[in-house]
Write a protein that holds these residues in place. Structure first.
Motif, PDB file in Angstrom:
ATOM      1  N   MET A 186       0.754  -1.275  -0.004  1.00  0.00           N
ATOM      2  CA  MET A 186       0.159   0.063   0.105  1.00  0.00           C
ATOM      3  C   MET A 186       0.766   1.275  -0.116  1.00  0.00           C
ATOM      4  O   MET A 186       0.539   2.183  -0.796  1.00  0.00           O
ATOM      5  CB  MET A 186      -1.179  -0.065   1.103  1.00  0.00           C
ATOM      6  CG  MET A 186      -2.036  -1.099   1.220  1.00  0.00           C
ATOM      7  SD  MET A 186      -3.043  -1.195   2.481  1.00  0.00           S
ATOM      8  CE  MET A 186      -3.793   0.333   2.659  1.00  0.00           C
ATOM      9  N   VAL A 187       2.015   1.301   0.780  1.00  0.00           N
ATOM     10  CA  VAL A 187       2.798   2.463   0.712  1.00  0.00           C
ATOM     11  C   VAL A 187       3.616   2.516  -0.626  1.00  0.00           C
ATOM     12  O   VAL A 187       3.661   3.826  -0.958  1.00  0.00           O
ATOM     13  CB  VAL A 187       3.720   2.100   2.194  1.00  0.00           C
ATOM     14  CG1 VAL A 187       4.933   3.297   1.882  1.00  0.00           C
ATOM     15  CG2 VAL A 187       3.292   2.091   3.420  1.00  0.00           C
ATOM     16  N   ASN A 188       3.874   1.517  -1.114  1.00  0.00           N
ATOM     17  CA  ASN A 188       4.691   1.378  -2.454  1.00  0.00           C
ATOM     18  C   ASN A 188       3.598   2.081  -3.461  1.00  0.00           C
ATOM     19  O   ASN A 188       3.912   3.026  -4.156  1.00  0.00           O
ATOM     20  CB  ASN A 188       5.163   0.022  -2.948  1.00  0.00           C
ATOM     21  CG  ASN A 188       6.303  -0.496  -2.193  1.00  0.00           C
ATOM     22  OD1 ASN A 188       7.184   0.316  -1.557  1.00  0.00           O
ATOM     23  ND2 ASN A 188       6.404  -1.561  -2.076  1.00  0.00           N
ATOM     24  N   ALA A 189       2.408   1.672  -3.423  1.00  0.00           N
ATOM     25  CA  ALA A 189       1.427   2.121  -4.740  1.00  0.00           C
ATOM     26  C   ALA A 189       1.115   3.579  -4.302  1.00  0.00           C
ATOM     27  O   ALA A 189       1.072   4.360  -5.212  1.00  0.00           O
ATOM     28  CB  ALA A 189       0.186   1.386  -4.166  1.00  0.00           C
ATOM     29  N   PHE A 190       0.905   4.251  -3.035  1.00  0.00           N
ATOM     30  CA  PHE A 190       0.437   5.447  -2.804  1.00  0.00           C
ATOM     31  C   PHE A 190       1.661   6.329  -2.998  1.00  0.00           C
ATOM     32  O   PHE A 190       1.492   7.383  -3.823  1.00  0.00           O
ATOM     33  CB  PHE A 190       0.035   5.512  -1.005  1.00  0.00           C
ATOM     34  CG  PHE A 190      -0.305   6.785  -0.780  1.00  0.00           C
ATOM     35  CD1 PHE A 190      -1.599   7.187  -1.006  1.00  0.00           C
ATOM     36  CD2 PHE A 190       0.449   7.882  -0.345  1.00  0.00           C
ATOM     37  CE1 PHE A 190      -2.473   8.461  -0.650  1.00  0.00           C
ATOM     38  CE2 PHE A 190      -0.153   9.047  -0.108  1.00  0.00           C
ATOM     39  CZ  PHE A 190      -1.567   9.260  -0.131  1.00  0.00           C
ATOM     40  N   MET A 191       2.835   6.079  -2.639  1.00  0.00           N
ATOM     41  CA  MET A 191       4.035   6.996  -2.944  1.00  0.00           C
ATOM     42  C   MET A 191       4.477   6.862  -4.295  1.00  0.00           C
ATOM     43  O   MET A 191       4.970   7.990  -4.890  1.00  0.00           O
ATOM     44  CB  MET A 191       5.181   6.753  -1.874  1.00  0.00           C
ATOM     45  CG  MET A 191       4.845   6.749  -0.285  1.00  0.00           C
ATOM     46  SD  MET A 191       3.934   8.278   0.245  1.00  0.00           S
ATOM     47  CE  MET A 191       5.190   9.296  -0.342  1.00  0.00           C
ATOM     48  N   VAL A 192       4.616   5.924  -4.897  1.00  0.00           N
ATOM     49  CA  VAL A 192       5.070   5.659  -6.410  1.00  0.00           C
ATOM     50  C   VAL A 192       3.852   6.611  -7.224  1.00  0.00           C
ATOM     51  O   VAL A 192       4.421   7.046  -8.181  1.00  0.00           O
ATOM     52  CB  VAL A 192       5.360   4.397  -6.824  1.00  0.00           C
ATOM     53  CG1 VAL A 192       5.536   4.210  -8.113  1.00  0.00           C
ATOM     54  CG2 VAL A 192       6.544   3.784  -6.056  1.00  0.00           C
TER      55      VAL A 192
END
Length: 263
Positions: free
Chosen positions: A128-134
């Motif tokens: 989730m963090v990867n999807a949000f930040m990227v």
């Protein structure tokens, strides 16, 4: 003169006395996109560093509560995570788990159900963090302000006769070979106004017709085009003389919209 919209397209407006600042947090994604690059990069780094430290602390806490740190030299003892001997190694294992690096030196065992649950939670939260930040970084990189650098407007607008009609004209062109699809253009006159009731409107916006009725506002921008506003009875410049035009305080904002062909 102080401009309402700068030459690079940025609006010269600052919001002051905003009391309900919590509304910015309700749309966190747009707030992060609107931040300056230095703050966006800071949030980007902190988002990963905080999650790595948080889960690293939990991995260390599990090892501490189970007594793994007291049986480091005991080969008969089955720890929750092999080769986890302190907080630093727990932090490294947290990074390996969330980034799916998996060096293989530190690995979770099947005798630790709480560790298995934490592994699942960190894997899901990390995705989730990867999807949000990227996604935030991609949207910020692909913003149209850089694409607009190759859209060139004429330095001066002119008032001249065209087909025996008085027109306000300017030119716009695209320097790139890739076309802008569904390009459309419109113009706004920004000027102070006083109504018949005596109300003073400091930044009144009036539409300038650039071919909405005839479809000329939809552009096929493969070569430089001359955009024309006919000064007729419906135009706000109909009653303005040349001498008054030179002294008047107003601004014309031209808005070009469209989609990049590649995306």
């Amino acid at each position: 003169r102080q401009r309402y919209v700068e030459k690079d397209g940025k609006c010269n407006v600052q919001h002051g006395n905003v009391r309900e600042t919590y509304r910015y947090l309700t749309d966190l994604f747009t707030t992060l996109v609107d931040l300056k690059w230095r703050f966006s990069l800071l949030v980007f780094i902190l988002a990963y560093a905080v999650t790595w430290l948080f889960f690293g602390l939990i991995w260390w806490f599990i090892a501490y509560c189970r007594g793994d740190l007291e049986h480091l030299e005991d080969h008969a003892w089955t720890p929750c995570v092999n080769n986890l001997n302190g907080f630093v190694s727990a932090f490294l294992f947290s990074i390996e788990t969330e980034t799916t690096i998996g060096y293989g030196h530190r690995v979770i065992t099947d005798k630790c159900p709480e560790g298995i649950v934490l592994l699942l939670l960190q894997a899901i939260l990390g995705s989730m963090v990867n999807a949000f930040m990227v996604g935030c970084m991609f949207v910020k990189i692909s913003q149209p302000n850089k694409r607009a650098e190759t859209l060139v407007f004429s330095s001066h607008a002119v008032v001249s006769l065209r087909d025996d009609r008085l027109c306000l004209m300017f030119r716009v062109g695209d320097l790139r070979d890739s076309h802008i699809v569904e390009a459309s253009i419109r113009a706004k006159l920004i000027k102070s106004k006083q109504t018949q009731e005596g109300e003073f409107i400091p930044l009144d916006q009036t539409d300038l017709s650039v071919g909405f009725e005839t479809g000329d506002d939809r552009l096929f921008l493969v070569s430089p085009l001359v955009i024309s506003h006919e000064i007729d009875e419906r135009s706000p410049f109909w009653d303005v003389s040349r001498h008054q035009l030179e002294k008047d305080d107003f601004e014309i904002v031209v808005i070009l919209e469209g989609m990049v062909e590649a995306t």
